[in-house]
Design a protein around this motif. Structure first.
Motif, mmCIF file in Angstrom:
data_model
loop_
_atom_site.group_PDB
_atom_site.id
_atom_site.type_symbol
_atom_site.label_atom_id
_atom_site.label_comp_id
_atom_site.label_asym_id
_atom_site.label_seq_id
_atom_site.Cartn_x
_atom_site.Cartn_y
_atom_site.Cartn_z
ATOM 1 N N ASN A 42 0.823 -1.210 0.000
ATOM 2 C CA ASN A 42 0.000 0.000 0.000
ATOM 3 C C ASN A 42 0.856 1.260 0.000
ATOM 4 N N HIS A 43 2.008 1.198 0.688
ATOM 5 C CA HIS A 43 2.922 2.340 0.669
ATOM 6 C C HIS A 43 3.499 2.540 -0.729
ATOM 7 N N LYS A 44 3.764 1.441 -1.430
ATOM 8 C CA LYS A 44 4.261 1.528 -2.799
ATOM 9 C C LYS A 44 3.221 2.190 -3.708
ATOM 10 N N TYR A 45 1.948 1.876 -3.483
ATOM 11 C CA TYR A 45 0.889 2.464 -4.283
ATOM 12 C C TYR A 45 0.532 3.874 -3.822
ATOM 13 N N GLY A 46 1.085 4.334 -2.691
ATOM 14 C CA GLY A 46 0.785 5.667 -2.180
ATOM 15 C C GLY A 46 -0.533 5.771 -1.451
ATOM 16 N N MET A 47 -1.086 4.642 -1.025
ATOM 17 C CA MET A 47 -2.387 4.663 -0.366
ATOM 18 C C MET A 47 -2.316 5.203 1.062
ATOM 19 N N ASP A 48 -1.124 5.352 1.615
ATOM 20 C CA ASP A 48 -0.995 5.904 2.969
ATOM 21 C C ASP A 48 -0.871 7.417 2.963
ATOM 22 N N GLN A 49 -0.993 8.046 1.790
ATOM 23 C CA GLN A 49 -0.918 9.496 1.693
ATOM 24 C C GLN A 49 -2.318 10.108 1.697
ATOM 25 N N PRO A 50 -2.435 11.401 2.048
ATOM 26 C CA PRO A 50 -3.753 12.052 2.028
ATOM 27 C C PRO A 50 -4.373 12.056 0.633
ATOM 28 N N PHE A 51 -5.678 12.210 0.614
ATOM 29 C CA PHE A 51 -6.437 12.124 -0.634
ATOM 30 C C PHE A 51 -5.974 13.159 -1.660
ATOM 31 N N LEU A 52 -5.872 14.424 -1.279
ATOM 32 C CA LEU A 52 -5.531 15.477 -2.229
ATOM 33 C C LEU A 52 -4.125 15.297 -2.791
ATOM 34 N N ILE A 53 -3.191 14.839 -1.959
ATOM 35 C CA ILE A 53 -1.831 14.611 -2.448
ATOM 36 C C ILE A 53 -1.832 13.510 -3.500
ATOM 37 N N ARG A 54 -2.575 12.431 -3.228
ATOM 38 C CA ARG A 54 -2.650 11.343 -4.214
ATOM 39 C C ARG A 54 -3.295 11.818 -5.505
ATOM 40 N N TYR A 55 -4.330 12.671 -5.403
ATOM 41 C CA TYR A 55 -5.006 13.145 -6.613
ATOM 42 C C TYR A 55 -4.095 14.050 -7.437
ATOM 43 N N PHE A 56 -3.425 14.998 -6.789
ATOM 44 C CA PHE A 56 -2.568 15.918 -7.535
ATOM 45 C C PHE A 56 -1.366 15.194 -8.127
ATOM 46 N N LYS A 57 -0.879 14.170 -7.458
ATOM 47 C CA LYS A 57 0.195 13.367 -8.058
ATOM 48 C C LYS A 57 -0.308 12.646 -9.300
ATOM 49 N N TRP A 58 -1.537 12.151 -9.228
ATOM 50 C CA TRP A 58 -2.101 11.477 -10.398
ATOM 51 C C TRP A 58 -2.287 12.472 -11.547
ATOM 52 N N VAL A 59 -2.773 13.678 -11.246
ATOM 53 C CA VAL A 59 -2.965 14.696 -12.288
ATOM 54 C C VAL A 59 -1.630 15.064 -12.929
ATOM 55 N N TRP A 60 -0.589 15.241 -12.108
ATOM 56 C CA TRP A 60 0.715 15.596 -12.654
ATOM 57 C C TRP A 60 1.251 14.480 -13.560
ATOM 58 N N GLY A 61 1.026 13.251 -13.166
ATOM 59 C CA GLY A 61 1.432 12.146 -14.027
ATOM 60 C C GLY A 61 0.614 12.089 -15.300
ATOM 61 N N ALA A 62 -0.705 12.354 -15.206
ATOM 62 C CA ALA A 62 -1.556 12.316 -16.394
ATOM 63 C C ALA A 62 -1.179 13.416 -17.379
ATOM 64 N N ILE A 63 -0.759 14.578 -16.887
ATOM 65 C CA ILE A 63 -0.318 15.652 -17.782
ATOM 66 C C ILE A 63 0.872 15.194 -18.605
ATOM 67 N N ARG A 64 1.744 14.389 -17.996
ATOM 68 C CA ARG A 64 2.909 13.856 -18.707
ATOM 69 C C ARG A 64 2.602 12.525 -19.389
#
Length: 325
Positions: A52-74
Motif C-alpha cells: 500500500n505504501h508503494k501504491y501511495g495509499m498511505d498518503q492524504p487524498f488530495l496529495i494522491r489526486y494531484f500526483k495522479w494529475v501531474w502524471g496524467a499531464i505527462r
C-alpha cells in the motif's frame, strides 16, 4: 473562429479535471485495500502495508489526486495494480479497437438511417413511411444484446459466415458487431431525420424554391436536408460519445478487447490506475467529439459563422465615425 476553438479547448481542461476528481473521489471512498486484494487474506499485514505504501495509499487524498494529475499531464498514468505493468500499454492496445467499432457502427447507422428518414418524410403517410417508422420503433424497443445474440446464432453458428468472437480474423471479425450496433442506432437516426426534414420541408422558402421550377431532388437534398443537419449533427455527436462508453455490451458479447471491457474488468479487479486512465480517455474523447460538433455547426450554418465576425464588422464603422468627427 480560431479564437472560439481555442476558447473551447481551454474550457475542456477544467471540465476534465472535474470529471477526474469525481471519479477519483468515488474510487477512494470505496475503502478498497489494494494490498490485501492483491496479496490475499493469508498475507501478513507488514507485506500489505508495504505494498500500500508503494501504491501511495498511505498518503492524504488530495496529495494522491494531484500526483495522479501531474502524471496524467505527462501521459504517465502509473502502473496497473493488477497486471504490474504501465497502464498506457493496455490503453494503447485496446483504444484502437473501441474507436474502430464506434466509427464502423456510426457509419452504418448513418448510411441506413438518414436515407430512410428522408424517404419517410418525403413520402409522409405512405406505406413506406408507415413501414420504416414501425421498423424504427421495433428496433429501438429490442435490446442490443438480443440483436447480437440472434445475429450470433444465425450468422455464426447456423450459416458460418462470420466468426463469433475475437478480432483475429481481420475485417470479418468486425462485420457482426458493427452491423448489430449500426442497425440498432439507425432507428434513432431514421426518426430524427424524418422529423427534421418534415419541419423544414413545410417552410416558405421551400415552396419558393419549388415555384422556381427547381428539381425535386435538389429541393430535398440541397435545401431541405441541408437545413435539417443541425439537429442531426447534435444527435450524431451524442451517439458517438455514447458508443465510446456504451459499446461494453458488444465488446463483451463478441469478446472484443476494447476500453469498455477494460473499465469493467479494472473495476472488478479494484485496479484504480487502470480505471482512472480508461475513464479519462473516454471523457476526453467525448469532449473532443462535442468540440467537433460545435465546429460543424459553423460549417453548416452561415448564421453561426457570422456571429464570430459580426463584432469586427461593427467595430470598423465606429473607428471611421470617430476619425470623421
Amino acid at each position: 473562429m480560431f479564437k472560439y476553438i481555442i476558447k473551447r479547448i481551454l474550457i475542456m481542461i477544467p471540465m476534465l479535471l472535474v470529471v477526474t476528481f469525481i471519479v477519483f473521489s468515488l474510487i477512494s471512498m470505496s475503502d478498497v485495500d489494494p494490498g490485501r486484494s492483491k496479496l490475499g487474506p493469508e498475507a501478513s499485514q507488514e507485506l500489505v502495508d508495504e505494498l500500500n505504501h508503494k501504491y501511495g495509499m498511505d498518503q492524504p487524498f488530495l496529495i494522491r489526486y494531484f500526483k495522479w494529475v501531474w502524471g496524467a499531464i505527462r501521459l504517465d498514468f502509473g502502473d496497473s495494480w493488477y497486471y504490474d505493468h504501465p497502464v498506457s500499454v493496455d490503453i494503447a492496445a485496446r483504444f484502437p479497437n473501441t474507436i474502430k467499432l464506434t466509427l464502423l457502427s456510426i457509419g452504418i447507422a448513418l448510411i441506413i438511417g438518414i436515407p430512410l428518414g428522408v424517404l419517410a418524410a418525403v413520402k409522409q403517410y405512405s406505406w413506406a413511411d408507415r413501414v420504416f417508422t414501425t421498423l424504427s420503433m421495433l428496433m429501438a424497443a429490442i435490446p442490443t444484446f438480443c440483436i447480437a445474440t440472434i445475429g450470433v446464432l444465425i450468422f455464426c453458428w447456423k450459416l458460418h459466415w462470420v466468426p463469433a468472437t475475437g478480432v483475429v480474423n481481420g475485417w470479418k471479425s468486425w462485420i457482426l458487431p458493427s452491423l448489430t450496433l449500426g442497425i440498432s442506432y439507425s432507428a434513432s437516426f431514421l426518426r430524427f431525420t424524418r422529423s427534421s426534414v418534415l419541419d423544414t420541408i413545410r417552410q416558405d422558402y421551400i415552396r419558393t424554391v419549388r415555384s422556381k421550377g427547381v428539381r425535386e431532388r435538389t429541393v430535398i437534398w440541397g435545401h431541405s436536408f441541408r437545413n435539417s443537419l443541425l439537429p442531426l449533427i447534435t444527435i450524431t455527436g451524442m451517439m458517438l460519445g455514447g458508443l465510446l462508453g456504451g459499446a461494453v455490451i458488444m465488446e463483451s458479447v463478441f469478446v472484443i478487447p476494447g476500453l469498455g471491457t477494460l473499465v469493467m474488468n479494472s473495476i472488478n479487479q479494484y485496479d484504480m490506475p487502470m480505471t482512472m486512465a480508461a475513464i479519462t480517455m473516454l471523457a476526453a474523447m467525448y469532449m473532443l467529439i462535442m468540440l467537433v460538433v460545435d465546429i460543424l455547426y459553423a460549417v453548416v450554418d452561415p448564421r453561426i459563422r457570422a456571429r464570430y465576425t459580426s463584432f469586427k464588422k461593427k467595430k470598423a464603422p465606429a473607428k471611421a465615425e470617430g476619425g470623421a468627427a
